[in-house]
Design a protein around this motif. Structure first.
Motif, PDB file in Angstrom:
ATOM      1  N   LEU A 125      -0.521  -7.798  -3.647  1.00 57.76           N
ATOM      2  CA  LEU A 125       0.244  -7.290  -4.793  1.00 57.76           C
ATOM      3  C   LEU A 125      -0.219  -7.946  -6.087  1.00 57.76           C
ATOM      4  O   LEU A 125      -0.739  -9.059  -6.076  1.00 57.76           O
ATOM      5  CB  LEU A 125       1.734  -7.602  -4.593  1.00 57.76           C
ATOM      6  CG  LEU A 125       2.364  -7.136  -3.292  1.00 57.76           C
ATOM      7  CD1 LEU A 125       3.869  -7.444  -3.313  1.00 57.76           C
ATOM      8  CD2 LEU A 125       2.122  -5.657  -3.050  1.00 57.76           C
ATOM      9  N   SER A 157     -11.502  -4.491  -3.943  1.00 59.51           N
ATOM     10  CA  SER A 157     -10.112  -4.844  -3.697  1.00 59.51           C
ATOM     11  C   SER A 157      -9.688  -4.335  -2.330  1.00 59.51           C
ATOM     12  O   SER A 157      -9.936  -3.187  -2.017  1.00 59.51           O
ATOM     13  CB  SER A 157      -9.205  -4.173  -4.726  1.00 59.51           C
ATOM     14  OG  SER A 157      -9.174  -4.891  -5.897  1.00 59.51           O
ATOM     15  N   PRO A 158      -9.019  -5.192  -1.558  1.00 58.64           N
ATOM     16  CA  PRO A 158      -8.596  -4.735  -0.236  1.00 58.64           C
ATOM     17  C   PRO A 158      -7.752  -3.464  -0.300  1.00 58.64           C
ATOM     18  O   PRO A 158      -7.744  -2.670   0.614  1.00 58.64           O
ATOM     19  CB  PRO A 158      -7.770  -5.910   0.308  1.00 58.64           C
ATOM     20  CG  PRO A 158      -7.785  -6.967  -0.721  1.00 58.64           C
ATOM     21  CD  PRO A 158      -8.654  -6.572  -1.840  1.00 58.64           C
ATOM     22  N   GLY A 159      -7.053  -3.294  -1.404  1.00 56.49           N
ATOM     23  CA  GLY A 159      -6.182  -2.126  -1.511  1.00 56.49           C
ATOM     24  C   GLY A 159      -6.890  -0.855  -1.921  1.00 56.49           C
ATOM     25  O   GLY A 159      -6.268   0.194  -2.021  1.00 56.49           O
ATOM     26  N   THR A 164      -7.147 -15.966  -3.746  1.00 52.88           N
ATOM     27  CA  THR A 164      -7.056 -15.532  -5.142  1.00 52.88           C
ATOM     28  C   THR A 164      -5.760 -14.744  -5.345  1.00 52.88           C
ATOM     29  O   THR A 164      -5.195 -14.199  -4.401  1.00 52.88           O
ATOM     30  CB  THR A 164      -8.233 -14.610  -5.502  1.00 52.88           C
ATOM     31  OG1 THR A 164      -8.330 -13.591  -4.503  1.00 52.88           O
ATOM     32  CG2 THR A 164      -9.536 -15.379  -5.587  1.00 52.88           C
ATOM     33  N   ALA A 223      -3.833 -11.780  -8.056  1.00 53.42           N
ATOM     34  CA  ALA A 223      -3.989 -10.781  -9.123  1.00 53.42           C
ATOM     35  C   ALA A 223      -2.872 -10.996 -10.134  1.00 53.42           C
ATOM     36  O   ALA A 223      -1.689 -10.986  -9.773  1.00 53.42           O
ATOM     37  CB  ALA A 223      -3.902  -9.380  -8.521  1.00 53.42           C
ATOM     38  N   ILE A 241      -8.185 -11.281 -11.412  1.00 51.80           N
ATOM     39  CA  ILE A 241      -8.143 -11.962 -10.111  1.00 51.80           C
ATOM     40  C   ILE A 241      -8.654 -13.381 -10.301  1.00 51.80           C
ATOM     41  O   ILE A 241      -9.797 -13.583 -10.740  1.00 51.80           O
ATOM     42  CB  ILE A 241      -9.031 -11.233  -9.071  1.00 51.80           C
ATOM     43  CG1 ILE A 241      -8.707  -9.739  -8.993  1.00 51.80           C
ATOM     44  CG2 ILE A 241      -8.912 -11.923  -7.699  1.00 51.80           C
ATOM     45  CD1 ILE A 241      -7.387  -9.391  -8.413  1.00 51.80           C
ATOM     46  N   LEU A 267      -5.347 -14.079   0.839  1.00 53.00           N
ATOM     47  CA  LEU A 267      -6.533 -14.428   0.040  1.00 53.00           C
ATOM     48  C   LEU A 267      -6.264 -15.707  -0.762  1.00 53.00           C
ATOM     49  O   LEU A 267      -5.112 -16.049  -1.028  1.00 53.00           O
ATOM     50  CB  LEU A 267      -6.875 -13.289  -0.929  1.00 53.00           C
ATOM     51  CG  LEU A 267      -7.253 -11.948  -0.300  1.00 53.00           C
ATOM     52  CD1 LEU A 267      -7.355 -10.867  -1.381  1.00 53.00           C
ATOM     53  CD2 LEU A 267      -8.593 -12.079   0.435  1.00 53.00           C
ATOM     54  N   GLU A 280      -3.007   3.216 -13.304  1.00 55.32           N
ATOM     55  CA  GLU A 280      -2.879   1.810 -12.940  1.00 55.32           C
ATOM     56  C   GLU A 280      -3.786   0.937 -13.798  1.00 55.32           C
ATOM     57  O   GLU A 280      -4.734   1.417 -14.426  1.00 55.32           O
ATOM     58  CB  GLU A 280      -3.245   1.606 -11.466  1.00 55.32           C
ATOM     59  CG  GLU A 280      -2.239   2.163 -10.478  1.00 55.32           C
ATOM     60  CD  GLU A 280      -2.339   3.667 -10.265  1.00 55.32           C
ATOM     61  OE1 GLU A 280      -3.197   4.312 -10.910  1.00 55.32           O
ATOM     62  OE2 GLU A 280      -1.547   4.196  -9.474  1.00 55.32           O
ATOM     63  N   PRO A 315       3.722  -3.793  -6.662  1.00 58.61           N
ATOM     64  CA  PRO A 315       2.774  -2.686  -6.558  1.00 58.61           C
ATOM     65  C   PRO A 315       3.406  -1.473  -7.237  1.00 58.61           C
ATOM     66  O   PRO A 315       4.500  -1.576  -7.779  1.00 58.61           O
ATOM     67  CB  PRO A 315       2.699  -2.464  -5.042  1.00 58.61           C
ATOM     68  CG  PRO A 315       4.079  -2.788  -4.557  1.00 58.61           C
ATOM     69  CD  PRO A 315       4.626  -3.849  -5.508  1.00 58.61           C
ATOM     70  N   SER A 316       2.720  -0.354  -7.217  1.00 59.90           N
ATOM     71  CA  SER A 316       3.316   0.860  -7.775  1.00 59.90           C
ATOM     72  C   SER A 316       4.503   1.286  -6.902  1.00 59.90           C
ATOM     73  O   SER A 316       4.508   1.075  -5.686  1.00 59.90           O
ATOM     74  CB  SER A 316       2.268   1.962  -7.871  1.00 59.90           C
ATOM     75  OG  SER A 316       1.634   2.147  -6.619  1.00 59.90           O
ATOM     76  N   VAL A 374      -8.644  -3.619 -12.603  1.00 63.82           N
ATOM     77  CA  VAL A 374      -8.646  -4.896 -11.879  1.00 63.82           C
ATOM     78  C   VAL A 374     -10.034  -5.536 -12.002  1.00 63.82           C
ATOM     79  O   VAL A 374     -11.039  -4.919 -11.630  1.00 63.82           O
ATOM     80  CB  VAL A 374      -8.277  -4.706 -10.388  1.00 63.82           C
ATOM     81  CG1 VAL A 374      -8.298  -6.050  -9.656  1.00 63.82           C
ATOM     82  CG2 VAL A 374      -6.896  -4.052 -10.242  1.00 63.82           C
TER      83      VAL A 374
HETATM   84  P1  AMP Z   1      -1.297  -1.584  -6.860  1.00 62.38           P
HETATM   85  O1  AMP Z   1      -0.311  -2.673  -6.698  1.00 62.38           O
HETATM   86  O2  AMP Z   1      -1.020  -0.411  -5.988  1.00 62.38           O
HETATM   87  O3  AMP Z   1      -1.508  -1.219  -8.304  1.00 62.38           O
HETATM   88  O4  AMP Z   1      -2.675  -2.190  -6.365  1.00 62.38           O
HETATM   89  C1  AMP Z   1      -3.077  -3.484  -6.753  1.00 62.38           C
HETATM   90  C2  AMP Z   1      -4.547  -3.600  -6.598  1.00 62.38           C
HETATM   91  O5  AMP Z   1      -4.978  -4.924  -6.862  1.00 62.38           O
HETATM   92  C3  AMP Z   1      -4.977  -3.251  -5.196  1.00 62.38           C
HETATM   93  O6  AMP Z   1      -6.152  -2.491  -5.253  1.00 62.38           O
HETATM   94  C4  AMP Z   1      -5.218  -4.622  -4.583  1.00 62.38           C
HETATM   95  O7  AMP Z   1      -6.098  -4.603  -3.504  1.00 62.38           O
HETATM   96  C5  AMP Z   1      -5.775  -5.383  -5.777  1.00 62.38           C
HETATM   97  N1  AMP Z   1      -5.632  -6.817  -5.597  1.00 62.38           N
HETATM   98  C6  AMP Z   1      -4.489  -7.522  -5.610  1.00 62.38           C
HETATM   99  N2  AMP Z   1      -4.732  -8.826  -5.357  1.00 62.38           N
HETATM  100  C7  AMP Z   1      -6.071  -8.954  -5.176  1.00 62.38           C
HETATM  101  C8  AMP Z   1      -6.938 -10.043  -4.894  1.00 62.38           C
HETATM  102  N3  AMP Z   1      -6.478 -11.285  -4.733  1.00 62.38           N
HETATM  103  N4  AMP Z   1      -8.270  -9.800  -4.780  1.00 62.38           N
HETATM  104  C9  AMP Z   1      -8.732  -8.545  -4.950  1.00 62.38           C
HETATM  105  N5  AMP Z   1      -7.964  -7.461  -5.228  1.00 62.38           N
HETATM  106  C10 AMP Z   1      -6.645  -7.666  -5.335  1.00 62.38           C
END
Ligand code: AMP
Ligand code: MG
Length: 322
Positions: free
Chosen positions: A57, A220-222, A110, A112, A93, A108, A173, A135-136, A176
């Protein structure tokens, strides 16, 4: 019984401090927030969204100073980007401090971080006095909400409050950027454009440019390939004249185009082709098209420049089949 939707910042802040889950307006999209230091509140966010726990998040804070307190290092690129774009639609990040629960960062090292610009989001952060992980505010994988009503329709029965700040004016969004390593890497295009960022810190590394890097951050994992998706099949067409009109087809386009009256439903995002205006309309237009029982939605790509890059990114993910 108090209302689910309102503008009561004090109530929203109290709910956050007490471990509640509160949706709130930001300039990008509506967020689904919880006290970032409270793992069980954060767990509820994952549960409510159906978000996989490997998808970290974004932690929202009231100021750059607070962001600095949550990072063990704040390198030059971070300082420059914070100075140029915070408060605003960019997420950095950075290496995390120990007080941020692993659940927030999906394990992680790190975190965000973002300082949002929307006045209500800022008031909420100040009043709550704690960082808010958010998140969203949509079920995982679905179209992001840009009004309080969108949130109510998708998550209304599962959350404690919706702090209504009107329609989001950026509408996409945040961007990042991974700034923990050199060179900084663009992980997700968003509300601040690549061009704007490069004007401040020089060339960004793009995640798919080369995969050979060893300790380079992965995408980004997401950033799952299918995301932001309507239920109606969505197809991207370079040439709208390729379409045959035997079915109920709706179309989304940046600007008006010849032959648009042949579609069952038309969403033109900006009469003048303005990308910022298009971004602010994008998700709401996708929702309207998705609610009409159409057999197909078609969309034309945006120019691959400025906010057009983020729009194309969302369009491609929305078009991908599971
Ligand atoms: P959302 O909350 O849906 O806007 O998505 C947040 C975005 O930030 C996602 O793509 C996550 O994977 C990315 N994200 C959050 N924390 C990290 C991190 N520590 N390293 C890489 N990406 C991150
Ligand atoms: Mg999201």
């Amino acid at each position: 019984m108090s209302c689910l939707i309102g503008q009561d910042v004090k109530r929203a802040a109290a709910l956050i401090r007490d471990g509640g889950v509160v949706a709130f307006a930001t300039e990008t999209v509506y967020g689904l927030g919880a006290h970032a230091f409270d793992p069980s509140a954060v767990a509820r966010v994952f549960e409510v969204k159906g978000r996989p726990r490997f998808d970290p998040l974004i932690v929202h804070v009231a100021s750059t100073n607070e962001a600095r307190r949550l990072a063990t290092d704040f390198p030059r690129a971070a300082r420059q980007l914070a100075e140029a774009f915070w408060p605003g639609p960019i997420t950095l990040i950075l290496p995390k401090t120990d007080n941020i629960p692993d659940l927030v960062t999906a394990g992680l090292s790190t975190v965000a971080l973002r300082v949002p610009a929307h006045p209500l989001a800022r008031q909420l952060l100040v009043e709550a006095g704690v960082p808010i992980a958010a998140p969203s505010a949509n079920p995982f994988g679905e179209v992001s909400p840009t009004t309080a009503e969108h949130v109510r329709l998708q998550l209304g029965d599962r959350i404690d409050y919706i702090l209504d700040g009107g329609p989001c004016n950026v509408g996409l969004e945040s961007t990042v950027v991974h700034v923990a390593n050199e060179p900084p890497t663009l992980l997700r295009p968003g509300g601040v454009t690549q061009e704007e960022i490069e004007r401040i810190i020089g060339s960004l590394r793009l995640p798919h440019a080369d995969d050979a890097g060893d300790d380079r951050p992965q995408t980004s994992p997401g950033m799952l390939s299918r995301h932001y998706a309507p239920h109606t099949p969505l197809q991207i067409l370079n040439n709208i004249s390729e379409i045959t009109f035997s079915t109920m087809v709706g179309v989304m386009a940046l600007q008006p185009f010849a032959g648009m009256e042949r579609f069952t439903s038309v969403e033109v995002l900006s009469q003048s082709g303005n990308l910022a205006e298009a971004a602010s309309q994008f998700y709401a237009a996708l929702r309207r098209l998705d609610s009409q029982g159409l057999q197909q939605i078609v969309a034309t790509p945006f120019p691959e420049t400025g906010l057009g890059r983020a729009l194309n990114d969302r369009l491609q993910r929305a078009a991908r089949r599971a």
